[in-house]
Scaffold this motif. Sequence first.
Motif, short mmCIF file in Angstrom:
data_model
loop_
_atom_site.label_atom_id
_atom_site.label_comp_id
_atom_site.label_asym_id
_atom_site.label_seq_id
_atom_site.Cartn_x
_atom_site.Cartn_y
_atom_site.Cartn_z
N CYS A 272 24.23 21.17 -0.48
CA CYS A 272 23.10 20.26 -0.22
C CYS A 272 23.40 19.27 0.90
O CYS A 272 22.55 18.42 1.21
CB CYS A 272 22.75 19.49 -1.49
SG CYS A 272 22.10 20.50 -2.83
N ASN A 326 17.75 19.65 -4.45
CA ASN A 326 17.93 19.72 -3.00
C ASN A 326 16.63 19.31 -2.32
O ASN A 326 16.03 18.33 -2.73
CB ASN A 326 18.39 21.14 -2.61
CG ASN A 326 17.36 22.19 -2.99
OD1 ASN A 326 16.63 22.02 -3.98
ND2 ASN A 326 17.29 23.26 -2.23
N ASN A 327 16.19 20.03 -1.33
CA ASN A 327 14.95 19.68 -0.64
C ASN A 327 13.76 20.11 -1.49
O ASN A 327 13.00 21.01 -1.14
CB ASN A 327 14.93 20.37 0.73
CG ASN A 327 13.84 19.84 1.63
OD1 ASN A 327 13.47 18.67 1.54
ND2 ASN A 327 13.31 20.67 2.50
N GLY A 339 20.86 16.98 4.27
CA GLY A 339 21.73 16.12 3.47
C GLY A 339 21.98 14.77 4.10
O GLY A 339 21.28 14.33 5.01
N ARG A 379 16.77 23.33 -8.14
CA ARG A 379 16.09 23.88 -6.97
C ARG A 379 14.73 24.49 -7.34
O ARG A 379 13.95 24.86 -6.47
CB ARG A 379 16.97 24.95 -6.32
CG ARG A 379 18.35 24.44 -5.92
CD ARG A 379 19.27 25.56 -5.45
NE ARG A 379 20.61 25.07 -5.21
CZ ARG A 379 21.02 24.53 -4.07
NH1 ARG A 379 20.16 24.42 -3.06
NH2 ARG A 379 22.25 24.09 -3.91
#
Length: 454
Positions: A272, A326-327, A339, A379
């Motif tokens: 990440c 994460n995103n 990140g 995720r």
Amino acid sequence: MPYPDVIPLNSDLQALQHRLQQQGVKYALASFVDIHGMGKGKVVPLSHFDRMMQGSELFTGAALDGVPQAINDDEVAAMPDPDSVTVLPWNSEVAWFASDLYLAGRPFEACCRTILKRVLDQAAAMGYRFNLGIETEFFIFKETDQGFQPVSDRDNLSKAAYALPTVLDNYKILDAIVSAMNSLGWDVYSFDHEDAQGQFETDFTYCDALKMADRLTFFRLMVKELARSQGYFASFMPKPYGNQTGSGAHYNMSLADLETGQNLFEDASDACGLSKLGYQFIAGVLKHAKAIVAVTCPTVNSYKRLVRQGSMSGFTWAPVYICYGNNNRTNMLRIPMGGGRVECRAADISTNLYLGAAMILAAGLEGIREGLNPGEPHRENMYTYSSKELQAMGIDTLPRTLGEAVTAFAEDPLSETVMGPLMYKTYVDFKAQEWEDYHSHISDWELQRYLKFF
């Protein structure tokens, strides 16, 4: 009241006074915030700059929301921060100064700006600088006989995000706002029409948390004044429409080395892009999320944005799950692509950033000190899970109401540690009363539903 003894200004302050005079500034504002993060202050002719900078301007705290004083207490004094000086872009004869409150010659423990500075000092003692970026979402409306509506008659799409025609219809006011921000050196790198009708966002460069809190406080004042000058009004209400998205103030956070400025959340080797320190910070925030949200989402209306129906256009983009990913915008905390930073998506634009930043930083520092582990990032789309599945995964949700949030805040030891006993009690009492007042109010919905029903 007679002025205190005035000590001659040092050379730096003399130079600042001279520079302001050369710029045509006539008045200075010694400004501080109340519990809502709303600016208060007095106007001082520049000829009395020396007195103002030494705390000549006194205020009765009992006359304000959440400045906890009795009417028989000595006044608090505003001590302006010279580094915060900002000449009003819409009135160059006035300079604004963010100020700390003092009482009897010492920092007032319940001053919002002082509370943040105390936690920043803790970070500095650990070798860190707290960098913060805020995504400012807000509405611009015009008054109508029916209440309010967007400025543009074309601003009527059910999915209004990124609409170019309505950005161009609002060009004059948006250009005034962005030009003012850039004249102050804030470096706006984009702005757009957001998801709701009449809603916009400006994105500008991050800085240290104290400076960002000063800037957000000034931003709300500036946008309201600029909108008013063009016959409109700006709203920082989190959710003015029941069926459209609300306005967030996403906190984009990182810690930097105090000496070198190096971003300590960056780790290119991590999946990440986040360092071990960043994960520990996340774990601390998740541990105290329910208490934090009482400050980052401080109104009754805030919790009409924090709903579980999902992250779809026309309703909400504010995830309520106390987890990170994460995103992935379905987690409360997100590690954006590339990140190096952590984004809190729960916070809304009504936040008092001094208090919100103090709470979230203190929680993150606790996570670092205790070496906490937030587990694996999520995720997947968190909205696809049932309540039972989330419970089995150990994932809780944010408070559903201001009442629940205030209870969580009151029960979390971190709250009093950060706020100090006086502001802690004041915040709990004030927000608990706000929740009680809301329940005592008879709404239009109740009248329409029940007045002739039975």
